[in-house]
Design an enzyme around this catalytic site. Structure first.
Site, PDB file in Angstrom:
ATOM      1  N   HIS A  74      -3.379  10.565  18.284  1.00 32.06           N
ATOM      2  CA  HIS A  74      -3.032  11.906  18.750  1.00 32.06           C
ATOM      3  C   HIS A  74      -1.576  12.158  18.364  1.00 32.06           C
ATOM      4  O   HIS A  74      -0.751  11.251  18.452  1.00 32.06           O
ATOM      5  CB  HIS A  74      -3.212  11.969  20.268  1.00 32.06           C
ATOM      6  CG  HIS A  74      -3.230  13.346  20.824  1.00 32.06           C
ATOM      7  ND1 HIS A  74      -2.100  14.129  20.881  1.00 32.06           N
ATOM      8  CD2 HIS A  74      -4.231  14.094  21.346  1.00 32.06           C
ATOM      9  CE1 HIS A  74      -2.417  15.295  21.423  1.00 32.06           C
ATOM     10  NE2 HIS A  74      -3.707  15.302  21.710  1.00 32.06           N
TER      11      HIS A  74
ATOM     12  N   ARG B 264      -0.506  23.038  21.316  1.00 36.08           N
ATOM     13  CA  ARG B 264      -0.469  23.508  19.922  1.00 36.08           C
ATOM     14  C   ARG B 264      -1.392  24.698  19.758  1.00 36.08           C
ATOM     15  O   ARG B 264      -1.085  25.642  19.032  1.00 36.08           O
ATOM     16  CB  ARG B 264      -0.852  22.380  18.963  1.00 36.08           C
ATOM     17  CG  ARG B 264       0.211  21.309  18.869  1.00 36.08           C
ATOM     18  CD  ARG B 264      -0.099  20.278  17.811  1.00 36.08           C
ATOM     19  NE  ARG B 264      -1.145  19.364  18.231  1.00 36.08           N
ATOM     20  CZ  ARG B 264      -2.310  19.199  17.612  1.00 36.08           C
ATOM     21  NH1 ARG B 264      -2.585  19.873  16.513  1.00 36.08           N
ATOM     22  NH2 ARG B 264      -3.207  18.358  18.078  1.00 36.08           N
TER      23      ARG B 264
END
Ligand code: FAD
Length: 559
Positions: free
Chosen positions: A219, A241
């Protein structure tokens, strides 16, 4: 989910749960922040979800598993609400709110704020308690037990009570492996720390067929704290994001422009994580080997309203998420590989089922954020149904007592005087991070394989002093044995795959090859492993027939 489903279709079925941690308080599902992918409302559709899943997986998914995931997820999410009592966030009109996650063509991630996993785990646990499903807490499975005279059939598992050190051999018609994978064998990892790839290790030991083991997901945004602190790597989820957060290097550049100028921060995890890692490797990272995520431009109110859990976690770690950049690092997060299952969660060993992160095939070379907990719950339910059906009417076969005796003796042999497990684990984590991590190459992988062999030998000789009851050092010896075994099962197919695909990147083979559409299967033969490449079967859609469709960089944002 398996236990609930089994009880629902066969109310009289006898079930026993065993959990290494605490019931409802352990594992990674509880840590799920972002949410659960499901196509609920047009114009989104299960076909779109399917296509995104295949694109995300670089077309190496088992298409039947991926289709099962996307087509059963809507029913599963509704049952989580109506049967278990989960209550996911709503739109003003009362429909379920769905937020944006990377690599997806529509906003389809169902969530409960940014603490979705707690909601799911608590509500499901309550239902199990209500139905009186027995659960042994702090009991670790140390081996699968074959049926007497039939090594191709599993007839239960050997459990070790961590609190008292008693062993129990459980005889079962069907056994489900759901120990959650968890790449804690890397220096920086986001996963629950009691996970030590036990399920994969004991399944391999028993002769289960594994696949896609080279596919380990990192990640991009694990919080960076002090050197060597276990909390480093704890996650800041993808919704940041999705909502428009920026990634910046130490020079203040939005570096995703260099790697995926079209999708930028909303590119898939493999691309974004590797980009951050490359910035750090090439000297554009921070002195502590990190980069930054910055969501401050979205506004303090927005951040606290939508990402309260993460804002609080950041505050606890000394960062102000809503007010400025947070230093982050790529973090090992998820294993796409594991025990190969079919659409009923059956493995190549009769009587053995697998679901969740222990299983392989659904995600191909890269899992989309939000498809993990969907995978666990959907296939958990399927496993429960399949096991209840199979158990009905089939005989309970005795297990092989010799295997149980040997496994018990091996575990007990880890007590006494010998090398401590901790330096072995530290060396393994560093090695995996440096040489079998986000950017790999042939010579490094070969070196790593040799070094893992040495670490395996050291792990076999490691010992823990002290008594047997609640001896965590002893448990750590057992953990590191499993982790070193699984490290080898990752490194071998990583050498075999001489191309880059999804999460597996080879600097010496940076291209995705046309002839790379195969899965690497691996199984035990004596003490060695046999690897086999099998072509991907395009049972539903060939890459060249995929509709051009909406680009995976959907423009909508969460509000
Ligand atoms: C921080 C974090 C955030 C995440 N966020 C998301 C997200 O937003 N969306 C998403 O889709 N996915 C997310 N994931 C991934 C997701 O959590 C996993 O895919 C999924 O929860 C795995 O479920 P599981 O049931 O397979 O395993 P887990 O939920 O990890 O459960 C495994 C269980 O097995 C037990 N166990 C382990 N070893 C043994 C043993 N030897 N014997 C007996 N029991 C054992 C453990 O104690 C644990 O209770 C996230 C993961 C992490 C780490």
């Amino acid at each position: 989910m398996a236990a609930l489903a089994a009880r629902e279709i066969r109310p009289g079925v006898e079930i026993l749960l065993a959990v290494k941690g605490l019931f409802g308080k352990s594992g990674c599902t509880r840590m799920v922040q972002g949410g659960y992918n499901v196509a609920l409302t047009p114009p989104d559709s299960v076909e779109n979800h399917f296509l995104d899943t295949l694109r995300g997986g670089a077309w190496s998914n088992d298409q039947e598993l991926a289709w099962t995931l996307v087509s059963r997820a809507p029913e599963c999410v509704r049952r989580l609400e109506t049967v278990c009592g989960c209550f996911f966030d709503r739109n003003p009109d009362g429909t379920i709110h769905q937020k944006a996650f990377a690599g997806q063509s529509f906003d389809r991630t169902v969530h409960k704020g940014d603490l979705t996993g707690i909601e799911i785990t608590n509500r499901v646990s309550e239902q199990l308690m209500r139905r009186g499903v027995p659960c042994l807490e702090e009991h670790r499975a140390v081996a699968l037990l074959p049926a007497r005279g039939d090594p191709g059939r599993i007839a239960g598992a050997l459990l070790l009570d961590i609190r008292t050190s008693e062993f129990t051999a459980v005889n079962a018609k069907c056994t489900l492996l759901a120990t959650g994978g968890g790449p804690t064998l890397y220096k920086i990892s986001a996963c629950a720390q009691e996970l030590s790839t036990d399920g994969i290790a004991i399944a391999w030991e028993a002769g289960a067929e594994l696949c896609d083991m080279e596919m380990v997901q990192f990640h991009p945004t694990g919080v960076l704290t002090g050197e060597g602190l276990q909390i480093t790597g704890t996650l800041l989820e993808e919704g940041l994001r999705g909502a428009g957060g920026h990634l910046k290097n130490a020079l203040g550049e939005r570096y995703m422009a260099r790697y995926d100028p079209e999708r930028m921060e909303r590119s898939t995890r493999d691309v974004v994580a590797r980009a951050g890692y490359t910035e750090i490797l090439e000297g554009r990272g921070t002195p502590r080997r990190g980069v930054f995520i910055d969501v401050s431009h979205l506004g303090r109110d927005f951040v606290w309203r939508n990402f309260k859990g993460m804002a609080e976690r950041c505050r606890d770690l000394g960062y102000d998420l809503a007010g400025g950049p947070v230093e982050v690092t790529p973090t090992a997060h998820y294993m796409m590989g594991g025990v190969k299952i079919d659409t009923r969660c059956r493995t190549n060993l009769a009587g053995l089922f697998a679901a969740g992160e222990d299983s392989a095939g659904t995600h191909g070379a890269n899992r989309l954020g939000g498809n993990g907990v969907a995978n666990s719950t959907v296939f958990g339910e399927i496993a429960g149904e399949a096991m209840a059906e199979e158990a009905e009417g089939s005989p309970l076969l005795p297990f092989d007592p010799e295997t149980a005796r040997e496994a018990q003796a091996r575990a007990l042999g880890a007590l006494g005087r010998g090398e401590s497990p901790y330096p072995i684990r530290a060396a393994l984590k560093e090695l995996m991070w440096q040489k079998v991590g986000l950017r790999r190459n042939g010579p490094d992988l070969e070196d790593a394989l040799r070094a893992i062999g040495t670490l395996r030998e050291r792990a076999a000789g490691a010992r823990a002093e002290g008594g047997r009851a609640y001896n965590l050092a002893w448990q750590n010896v057992l953990d590191v044995r499993n982790q070193t075994a699984v490290a080898e099962l990752i490194a071998r197919p990583a050498i075999e795959r001489n191309e880059s695909r999804g999460s597996h990147h080879r600097d010496d083979f940076p291209q995705t090859r046309e002839d790379g559409l195969y899965n690497v299967f691996i199984r035990r033969a004596g003490e060695a492993s046999v690897l086999e490449r099998r072509p991907v079967r395009f049972t539903r859609l060939r890459p060249e027939d995929a509709p051009a469709g909406r680009p995976a960089s959907a423009e909508s944002f969460v509000d």
